[in-house]
Design an enzyme around this catalytic site. Structure first.
Site, short mmCIF file in Angstrom:
data_model
loop_
_atom_site.label_atom_id
_atom_site.label_comp_id
_atom_site.label_asym_id
_atom_site.label_seq_id
_atom_site.Cartn_x
_atom_site.Cartn_y
_atom_site.Cartn_z
N CYS A 114 0.85 -1.18 0.00
CA CYS A 114 0.00 0.00 0.00
C CYS A 114 0.89 1.23 0.00
O CYS A 114 2.12 1.14 0.10
CB CYS A 114 -0.91 -0.01 1.23
SG CYS A 114 0.01 0.07 2.79
N HIS B 189 -0.54 -5.12 19.43
CA HIS B 189 -0.09 -4.76 18.08
C HIS B 189 0.63 -3.41 18.15
O HIS B 189 0.20 -2.51 18.89
CB HIS B 189 -1.29 -4.68 17.12
CG HIS B 189 -0.90 -4.52 15.69
ND1 HIS B 189 -0.60 -3.29 15.15
CD2 HIS B 189 -0.74 -5.42 14.70
CE1 HIS B 189 -0.28 -3.45 13.86
NE2 HIS B 189 -0.35 -4.73 13.58
N GLU C 231 0.69 -0.85 16.28
CA GLU C 231 -0.16 0.32 16.00
C GLU C 231 -1.02 0.68 17.21
O GLU C 231 -1.22 1.86 17.51
CB GLU C 231 -1.06 0.06 14.78
CG GLU C 231 -1.90 1.27 14.41
CD GLU C 231 -2.88 1.02 13.28
OE1 GLU C 231 -3.91 1.72 13.24
OE2 GLU C 231 -2.61 0.13 12.44
N CYS D 169 -8.09 1.64 7.01
CA CYS D 169 -7.50 2.31 5.86
C CYS D 169 -8.02 1.73 4.55
O CYS D 169 -8.52 0.60 4.49
CB CYS D 169 -5.98 2.25 5.92
SG CYS D 169 -5.25 0.74 5.31
N SER E 137 2.02 -5.53 3.33
CA SER E 137 3.47 -5.44 3.53
C SER E 137 4.25 -6.41 2.64
O SER E 137 5.47 -6.50 2.77
CB SER E 137 3.82 -5.72 5.00
OG SER E 137 3.18 -4.81 5.85
#
Length: 328
Positions: free
Chosen positions: A32, A144, A146, A215, A287
């Site tokens: 991405c 995680h 994030e 996202c 990724s």
């Protein structure tokens, strides 16, 4: 089987004794804009500052990407105390708690923040909710990076993590409390929708973001899997076991009733997985580089005669600017 994809069964190719295999390849898939940007940040930092450049945490969750950057001179560490005082350091795409850049500035380290701009947007939303004196309920997966980074944007006690609909039922708040919610960017679209519904049912006063936090890349890759999985006998997802968005792709395929396997490289594919399989769905987490997709196709071609078919749900044209210190 989905009517859009007629049932296929292994059939011997006229020019070969290998049975045929249809591969439905998801589009979009793989990298991405945030991952592209993060990798370029490390590469440009190496060009500008020379070897070594330190990276706090894996820049993205993919071993192939990390190893290739190591070969170019990147050194990956978990905490800033592993970074020498005179070395540049890059923060990963997942984002970091506020304490990390604060510590870097205290030590006068030269740092570059590769946090995905869509994650940074969630961080800014958290700050705005605190300014309005609202307690934040954050939907995400405990541990995680994030989630750690986002919860680290606020002082302790101002944000509560929920992972499931069941967690919502145990929350201690009342209808008199000022509440808001935010979400991790790489969650299951469907699961998150159900959790938000539960939150809004229990707390009618809760305030959410104007646009969803999941996202575009996560949503698009899940939508592509929903298109190809019903017409597949097996779905292969290329991604790391610690990659949230890749794990969600496996779950999406399985909810369509299709067996799904998470693999990091083509070498992990077992020939017995293809027994009785005429159609394989193939995708890659955000990724995973495209060369790993081609590697999987080549591996399958060692056993079968391949018919590739793209399954396009949308085209992605998103790009993100580089940090100012590397933009030139």
């Amino acid at each position: 089987m989905n009517a859009a994809f007629p049932a296929t069964h292994p059939a011997t190719d006229a020019k070969s004794d290998r049975p045929g295999l249809t591969i439905l390849i998801a589009a979009p898939r793989g990298f991405c804009a945030g991952v592209d940007r993060a990798i370029e940040i490390v590469e440009r930092a190496l060009e500008k500052y020379g070897k070594p450049v330190y990276v706090r945490h894996e820049i993205v969750h993919n071993r192939f990407v990390v190893d290739s950057l190591k070969e170019k001179g990147a050194i990956f560490v978990e905490e800033l105390d592993e970074v020498p005082d005179d070395a540049p350091v890059v923060f990963s795409a997942h984002g970091v708690p506020k304490s990390v850049p604060a510590e870097a500035e205290r030590r006068k380290l030269m740092y570059v923040d590769a946090t995905c701009p869509l994650v940074s947007k969630v961080h800014r939303q958290a700050e705005r909710q605190l300014e309005k004196d609202r307690h934040i309920i954050f939907i995400g997966h405990e541990g995680h990076p994030e989630v750690i980074g986002t919860m680290g944007q606020v002082s302790e006690g101002r944000m509560t993590l929920v992972e499931t609909v069941e967690d919502v039922a145990t929350l201690p708040f009342t209808e008199d409390d000022e509440l808001s919610f935010l979400t991790q960017t790489t969650l299951s679209v469907d699961d998150t929708h159900h959790i938000i519904e539960a939150l809004e049912a229990r707390y009618p006063q809760i305030v959410g973001p104007k646009a969803e936090d999941i996202c575009y890349a996560t949503s698009n890759r899940q939508a592509a899997v929903k298109e190809l999985a019903p017409g597949s006998d097996l779905v292969l997802v290329i991604g790391a076991p610690n990659s949230s968005n890749s794990l969600r792709l496996v779950e999406v395929a399985e909810r369509c009733g299709t067996t799904a396997k998470l693999i990091q490289r083509a070498s992990e594919i077992q020939p017995e997985w293809l027994e009785g399989v005429g159609t394989v769905g193939l995708t890659a987490g955000a990724s995973a580089p495209e060369m790993l997709v081609r590697e999987v196709v080549d591996k399958l071609a060692e056993w079968r005669t391949i018919d590739e078919r793209p399954i396009l749900v949308t085209e992605e044209k998103m790009t993100f600017k580089l940090p100012r210190q590397l933009a030139d």
